[in-house]
Design an enzyme around this catalytic site. Structure first.
Site, PDB file in Angstrom:
ATOM      1  N   TYR A 160       0.834  -1.212   0.000  1.00 17.78           N
ATOM      2  CA  TYR A 160       0.000   0.000   0.000  1.00 17.78           C
ATOM      3  C   TYR A 160       0.868   1.261   0.000  1.00 17.78           C
ATOM      4  O   TYR A 160       0.679   2.167  -0.808  1.00 17.78           O
ATOM      5  CB  TYR A 160      -0.920  -0.038   1.224  1.00 17.78           C
ATOM      6  CG  TYR A 160      -1.852   1.137   1.373  1.00 17.78           C
ATOM      7  CD1 TYR A 160      -2.986   1.254   0.567  1.00 17.78           C
ATOM      8  CD2 TYR A 160      -1.624   2.127   2.329  1.00 17.78           C
ATOM      9  CE1 TYR A 160      -3.857   2.328   0.714  1.00 17.78           C
ATOM     10  CE2 TYR A 160      -2.495   3.203   2.492  1.00 17.78           C
ATOM     11  CZ  TYR A 160      -3.610   3.293   1.675  1.00 17.78           C
ATOM     12  OH  TYR A 160      -4.468   4.357   1.822  1.00 17.78           O
ATOM     13  N   SER A 163       2.568   1.695  -3.257  1.00 18.21           N
ATOM     14  CA  SER A 163       1.637   2.116  -4.321  1.00 18.21           C
ATOM     15  C   SER A 163       1.288   3.592  -4.192  1.00 18.21           C
ATOM     16  O   SER A 163       1.146   4.304  -5.186  1.00 18.21           O
ATOM     17  CB  SER A 163       0.354   1.273  -4.297  1.00 18.21           C
ATOM     18  OG  SER A 163      -0.476   1.633  -3.207  1.00 18.21           O
ATOM     19  N   LYS A 164       1.154   4.070  -2.955  1.00 20.99           N
ATOM     20  CA  LYS A 164       0.776   5.480  -2.755  1.00 20.99           C
ATOM     21  C   LYS A 164       1.966   6.397  -3.066  1.00 20.99           C
ATOM     22  O   LYS A 164       1.779   7.493  -3.595  1.00 20.99           O
ATOM     23  CB  LYS A 164       0.253   5.703  -1.329  1.00 20.99           C
ATOM     24  CG  LYS A 164      -1.093   5.007  -1.063  1.00 20.99           C
ATOM     25  CD  LYS A 164      -2.244   5.652  -1.832  1.00 20.99           C
ATOM     26  CE  LYS A 164      -3.596   5.046  -1.503  1.00 20.99           C
ATOM     27  NZ  LYS A 164      -4.715   5.664  -2.215  1.00 20.99           N
ATOM     28  N   THR A 195     -13.827   5.647   8.981  1.00 24.47           N
ATOM     29  CA  THR A 195     -14.637   4.837   8.065  1.00 24.47           C
ATOM     30  C   THR A 195     -15.252   3.689   8.861  1.00 24.47           C
ATOM     31  O   THR A 195     -15.107   3.647  10.088  1.00 24.47           O
ATOM     32  CB  THR A 195     -13.749   4.230   6.951  1.00 24.47           C
ATOM     33  OG1 THR A 195     -12.759   3.426   7.585  1.00 24.47           O
ATOM     34  CG2 THR A 195     -13.096   5.306   6.103  1.00 24.47           C
TER      35      THR A 195
HETATM   36  N1  LIG Z   1      -9.510   5.148   5.491  1.00 27.55           N
HETATM   37  C1  LIG Z   1      -8.375   5.746   5.790  1.00 27.55           C
HETATM   38  O1  LIG Z   1      -8.041   5.851   6.991  1.00 27.55           O
HETATM   39  C2  LIG Z   1      -7.502   6.315   4.712  1.00 27.55           C
HETATM   40  C3  LIG Z   1      -6.322   6.970   5.083  1.00 27.55           C
HETATM   41  C4  LIG Z   1      -5.523   7.549   4.092  1.00 27.55           C
HETATM   42  C5  LIG Z   1      -5.885   7.451   2.765  1.00 27.55           C
HETATM   43  N2  LIG Z   1      -7.034   6.784   2.430  1.00 27.55           N
HETATM   44  C6  LIG Z   1      -7.377   6.706   1.000  1.00 27.55           C
HETATM   45  O2  LIG Z   1      -8.648   7.302   0.829  1.00 27.55           O
HETATM   46  C7  LIG Z   1      -9.371   6.600  -0.191  1.00 27.55           C
HETATM   47  C8  LIG Z   1     -10.699   6.131   0.368  1.00 27.55           C
HETATM   48  O3  LIG Z   1     -10.459   5.372   1.533  1.00 27.55           O
HETATM   49  P1  LIG Z   1     -11.611   4.520   2.225  1.00 27.55           P
HETATM   50  O4  LIG Z   1     -11.047   3.969   3.499  1.00 27.55           O
HETATM   51  O5  LIG Z   1     -12.850   5.297   2.244  1.00 27.55           O
HETATM   52  O6  LIG Z   1     -11.714   3.365   1.157  1.00 27.55           O
HETATM   53  P2  LIG Z   1     -12.310   1.863   1.241  1.00 27.55           P
HETATM   54  O7  LIG Z   1     -13.563   1.910   2.007  1.00 27.55           O
HETATM   55  O8  LIG Z   1     -11.257   0.939   1.722  1.00 27.55           O
HETATM   56  O9  LIG Z   1     -12.503   1.516  -0.287  1.00 27.55           O
HETATM   57  C9  LIG Z   1     -12.859   2.479  -1.223  1.00 27.55           C
HETATM   58  C10 LIG Z   1     -13.364   1.793  -2.404  1.00 27.55           C
HETATM   59  O10 LIG Z   1     -12.297   1.158  -3.117  1.00 27.55           O
HETATM   60  C11 LIG Z   1     -12.893   0.131  -3.865  1.00 27.55           C
HETATM   61  N3  LIG Z   1     -11.930  -0.897  -4.245  1.00 27.55           N
HETATM   62  C12 LIG Z   1     -11.141  -1.618  -3.431  1.00 27.55           C
HETATM   63  N4  LIG Z   1     -10.422  -2.503  -4.149  1.00 27.55           N
HETATM   64  C13 LIG Z   1     -10.781  -2.306  -5.454  1.00 27.55           C
HETATM   65  C14 LIG Z   1     -10.425  -2.920  -6.656  1.00 27.55           C
HETATM   66  N5  LIG Z   1      -9.549  -3.909  -6.679  1.00 27.55           N
HETATM   67  N6  LIG Z   1     -11.007  -2.491  -7.815  1.00 27.55           N
HETATM   68  C15 LIG Z   1     -11.910  -1.492  -7.796  1.00 27.55           C
HETATM   69  N7  LIG Z   1     -12.294  -0.880  -6.673  1.00 27.55           N
HETATM   70  C16 LIG Z   1     -11.746  -1.284  -5.512  1.00 27.55           C
HETATM   71  C17 LIG Z   1     -13.938  -0.446  -2.929  1.00 27.55           C
HETATM   72  O11 LIG Z   1     -14.967  -0.974  -3.732  1.00 27.55           O
HETATM   73  P3  LIG Z   1     -16.110  -1.943  -3.147  1.00 27.55           P
HETATM   74  O12 LIG Z   1     -17.117  -1.011  -2.548  1.00 27.55           O
HETATM   75  O13 LIG Z   1     -16.599  -2.639  -4.335  1.00 27.55           O
HETATM   76  O14 LIG Z   1     -15.463  -2.822  -2.124  1.00 27.55           O
HETATM   77  C18 LIG Z   1     -14.384   0.741  -2.091  1.00 27.55           C
HETATM   78  O15 LIG Z   1     -15.641   1.241  -2.475  1.00 27.55           O
HETATM   79  C19 LIG Z   1      -8.459   5.462  -0.655  1.00 27.55           C
HETATM   80  O16 LIG Z   1      -7.747   5.850  -1.786  1.00 27.55           O
HETATM   81  C20 LIG Z   1      -7.521   5.275   0.521  1.00 27.55           C
HETATM   82  O17 LIG Z   1      -6.284   4.727   0.131  1.00 27.55           O
HETATM   83  C21 LIG Z   1      -7.838   6.217   3.367  1.00 27.55           C
END
Ligand SMILES: NC(=O)c1ccc[n+]([C@@H]2O[C@H](COP(=O)([O-])OP(=O)(O)OC[C@H]3O[C@@H](n4cnc5c(N)ncnc54)[C@H](OP(=O)(O)O)[C@@H]3O)[C@@H](O)[C@H]2O)c1
Length: 258
Positions: A160, A163-164, A195
């Site tokens: 992860y 990738s970022k 989340t």
């Molecule tokens: N949550 C955090 O604490 C955090 C912190 C820093 C950065 N971020 C970034 O913020 C963004 C949103 O985070 P989040 O926690 O809200 O995300 P999440 O709930 O983990 O997932 C976001 C979406 O990504 C989709 N996804 C996952 N794998 C996939 C794949 N192989 N192909 C297509 N779609 C895929 C999922 O689709 P499905 O609904 O179909 O499963 C989900 O709707 C992400 O880019 C994450 O890296 C998050």
């Protein structure tokens, strides 16, 4: 022709707040998810909440198998939008493979590849199809939802983090190559976001906001959506830039000891 924002991974969590941000400002929305039922359910809920804008969900996955990006489904998505006369003026690359539980040198290489392929190569592919159309229409905006883990590592997230970090390099290179077409490319770097994972692990997250961030709180999805909105709608002269939304977590060296 209708302008729209395309938000990937918007059936749950942060993606939902990004969709709502744009829809509440009267922008048409296209979003993706991997599960057809979830996409249908989300589309229905969005339409009920925002009856005056067009909202369309597409079911697509990033990969055909662990090592192959599903380019064809991206191509089909954009052809379908062309047929519907919808122009993606803003592309928000929110979906991500979190790469949870991938330990350094313990997992098969395919686990690592899967994360890199989704978070980098699939996003590259989405950008290619969006940018081609933005170029023809005089410009647009691409926003990556990145992470402060691009700079600071956390345990057992090697794929992860890689990738970022790679995504930021890609963002800057795209900003450089696409600037002449009036296409701006930027990244939002959240720290922790509240989340459903947060709600499922209250013990793990208990001390995080107060001890690890100057602001004393973590982001909610709408904080990230505000930053996306800034890049998409206000940052006329900004490209290749990063906006950190982590309560100051990145600039703090030690946890606060009470
Ligand atoms: N949550 C955090 O604490 C955090 C912190 C820093 C950065 N971020 C970034 O913020 C963004 C949103 O985070 P989040 O926690 O809200 O995300 P999440 O709930 O983990 O997932 C976001 C979406 O990504 C989709 N996804 C996952 N794998 C996939 C794949 N192989 N192909 C297509 N779609 C895929 C999922 O689709 P499905 O609904 O179909 O499963 C989900 O709707 C992400 O880019 C994450 O890296 C998050």
């Amino acid at each position: 022709m209708k302008n729209a924002v395309l938000v990937t991974g918007a059936c749950k969590n942060t993606g939902v707040d990004i969709v709502k941000q744009f829809a509440s400002k009267s922008q048409n929305v296209v979003f993706t998810g991997r599960n057809a039922d979830s996409v249908k359910k989300a589309e229905k809920a969005y339409k009920q909440e925002f009856p005056d804008v067009s909202i369309i969900g597409y079911t697509i996955d990033s990969l055909i198998n662990e090592t192959t990006v599903d380019e064809k489904s991206v191509e089909e998505l954009f052809y379908d939008l062309d047929k519907k006369d919808i122009f993606v003026k803003t592309l928000v690359l929110n979906a991500a493979d979190q790469g949870l539980g991938i330990k350094a040198f313990k997992n098969p290489l395919t686990d690592f590849m899967k994360v890199i392929n989704t978070n980098m190569a699939w996003n590259y592919c989405l950008c290619e199809h969006a940018a081609k159309r933005m170029k023809e229409k005089g410009g647009g905006s691409i926003v990556f939802i990145n992470s402060n883990t691009a700079y600071r590592a956390i345990p057992d997230r090697i794929a992860y983090s890689a990738s970022k970090s790679g995504q930021l390099g890609m963002m800057r290179a795209m900003a450089l190559d696409l600037g002449k077409y009036n296409i701006r490319v930027n990244a939002v770097l959240p720290g922790m976001i509240k989340t459903d994972r947060w709600e499922k692990n209250p013990e793990f997250y208990k001390d995080v906001p107060s001890r690890f961030t100057p602001i004393g709180d973590v982001a909610v999805g709408s904080d990230v959506a505000d930053a996306v909105w800034y890049f998409a709608e206000h940052a006329r002269n900004t490209t290749g830039a990063e906006l950190v939304v982590d309560g100051g977590n990145t600039i703090q060296l030690y946890p606060i000891i009470k």
